[in-house]
Design an enzyme around this catalytic site. Structure first.
Site: not given
Ligand SMILES: *Cc1c(COP(=O)(O)O)cnc(C)c1O
Length: 427
Positions: A348, A321, A238
């Protein structure tokens, strides 16, 4: 008039991009191995300097599922975070096995759990009912190490990509979490982890500090109430990256030392000292990949359009998004931004637009157009709608050479799951 500041530099000059295009064709993804290695070293160094001995980053394989990238990261001491059987197989083939893998999935099929068990991955359960499932699959025995994913529900607010935790399908509630550790211990589990993932593409460092605070507090409570000292906590992914020129990257050093201060404050006086793990995807490879396409058409109707030989099937985020991806035109770094274009692909679908009403230098048919931040959740999210074939992936090696790490798809790949022999007899 706005100046076209190309403040997102490319790893190689225009002439080299053209050379690569001449050798391999367009479109292509280009990944910068040296930059990926550097970033990995900086991340690991930051957590080591902050005194986190057992730190390990498990790269979220879904962000860039290419075995060459997994091998590069493995060499830099980075493991993997998998969520499906094919991702586990990919890691196995890249030589990444055992506890270097964290397996975080949801609505997990039996076969996926079985492969994770066979590889000795650390399994992170998404639900309390999965304890019994795993026990049955493991021959009435749970693995020695087990982790659970915590969903804080109304205690946290998410962001637009991932949504609010309360509406999210993932993880266990707080009450379930305590029960789950208790059950797992009674069934012989010896080593425990705790995991959460509550944000996506978040550039506010305070948000990540709040997550650390939440997880460390919970680790202390688990110890207090159950007497279980967690071996590790996984703060999830994240961490955002600067997609827009004005965005500021999160500094690994600031993140690690900030997390350290919170760790000491909450766990310093306790007998719990879990290792800190992460499973970042986007910030590990995202800024070090580019989608390089060619302008093949232009048209002028109610708006001005530049048509590329790449489409939303190659890079879905803007269409999916409305995500911003910076676009530059190599060789026109100093040209004025005197044209306003919708930069589009050939699907398309009218949301097949890399940019809408974007001020850019005048683009001529034949120009290369570079879409930035293509190193994560980019090629990986590709699809075949409209019979679009997925693009190739090229690795820019530290010595400046280029290695093709995935060829482009052919029509035969597109047809590979169809049975034309059966069609001949079909009426
Ligand atoms: C997608 C995801 C990540 C990685 O997220 P990033 O935004 O790419 O850092 C890590 N853990 C889980 C469980 C995820 O679903």
């Amino acid at each position: 008039m706005m100046k076209h500041t190309q403040n997102k530099p490319l790893p190689v000059p225009q002439a080299r991009l053209e050379e690569i295009a001449a050798a391999y064709g367009t479109p292509y993804y280009l990944y910068d191995e040296a930059a990926i290695r550097n970033n990995a070293k900086t991340l690991n160094g930051a957590f080591a300097n902050a005194g986190f001995d057992g730190f390990i980053e498990h790269f979220a394989v879904k962000a860039l599922p290419n075995p060459f990238i997994l091998k590069v990261l493995d060499e830099e001491g980075i493991g993997a975070d998998c969520s499906s059987l094919p991702e586990l197989l990919l890691c196995e083939r890249a030589g990444v096995t055992g506890e270097k893998i964290m397996f975080t999935s949801n609505q997990t099929p039996d076969a996926d759990f079985e492969k994770a068990l066979a590889l000795g991955a650390v399994i992170n359960l998404d639900d309390i009912t999965h304890i019994a499932v795993l026990e049955a699959l493991g021959g009435r025995k749970l693995p020695e190490v087990l982790s659970f994913r915590y969903n804080p529900g109304p205690d946290r607010v998410g962001n637009s990509i991932i949504g609010n935790p309360e509406e999210a399908k993932y993880g266990l509630t707080r009450a379930q979490l305590f029960e789950a550790y208790d059950i797992a211990r009674s069934k012989g589990v010896k080593r425990f982890g705790l995991h959460t993932m509550v944000a996506s593409n978040e550039l506010n460092i305070e948000y990540h500090f709040d997550t650390a605070r939440m997880v460390f507090t919970l680790a202390a409570e688990i110890h207090e109430r159950l007497g279980i000292a967690l071996e590790f906590v996984n703060l999830g992914g994240g961490v955002g990256i600067p997609y827009k020129p004005e965005d500021v990257a999160i500094d690994w050093g600031a993140l690690a030392s900030g997390i350290r201060a919170i760790y000491d404050e909450i766990l310093g006086q306790t007998d719990v000292s879990p290792a800190v793990h992460t499973e970042y995807g986007r910030p590990i490879t995202g800024p070090y990949g580019w989608l390089v396409a060619r302008a093949i058409r232009e048209k002028h109707i109610y708006r001005d359009y530049i048509g590329l030989d790449a489409s939303m099937a190659d890079l879905m985020r803007p269409g999916l998004y409305g995500a911003y991806h910076h676009i530059t035109v190599p060789g026109k770094e100093d040209a004025p931004l005197d044209s306003v274009y919708d930069v589009v692909g050939g699907l398309c679908e009218n949301n097949d637009k890399f940019a809408i009403r974007r001020a850019l230098p005048r683009i001529d048919v034949g120009d290369l157009v570079v879409i930035h931040e293509g190193g994560a959740h980019a090629h990986a999210m590709g699809f075949n709608y409209n019979g679009k074939l997925r693009p190739q992936e090229l690795l820019l090696r530290p010595d400046g050479s280029v290695l093709r790490i995935r060829r482009r798809e052919t029509p035969d790949d597109y047809f590979a799951t169809l049975d034309f022999d059966a069609l001949a007899d079909f009426s």
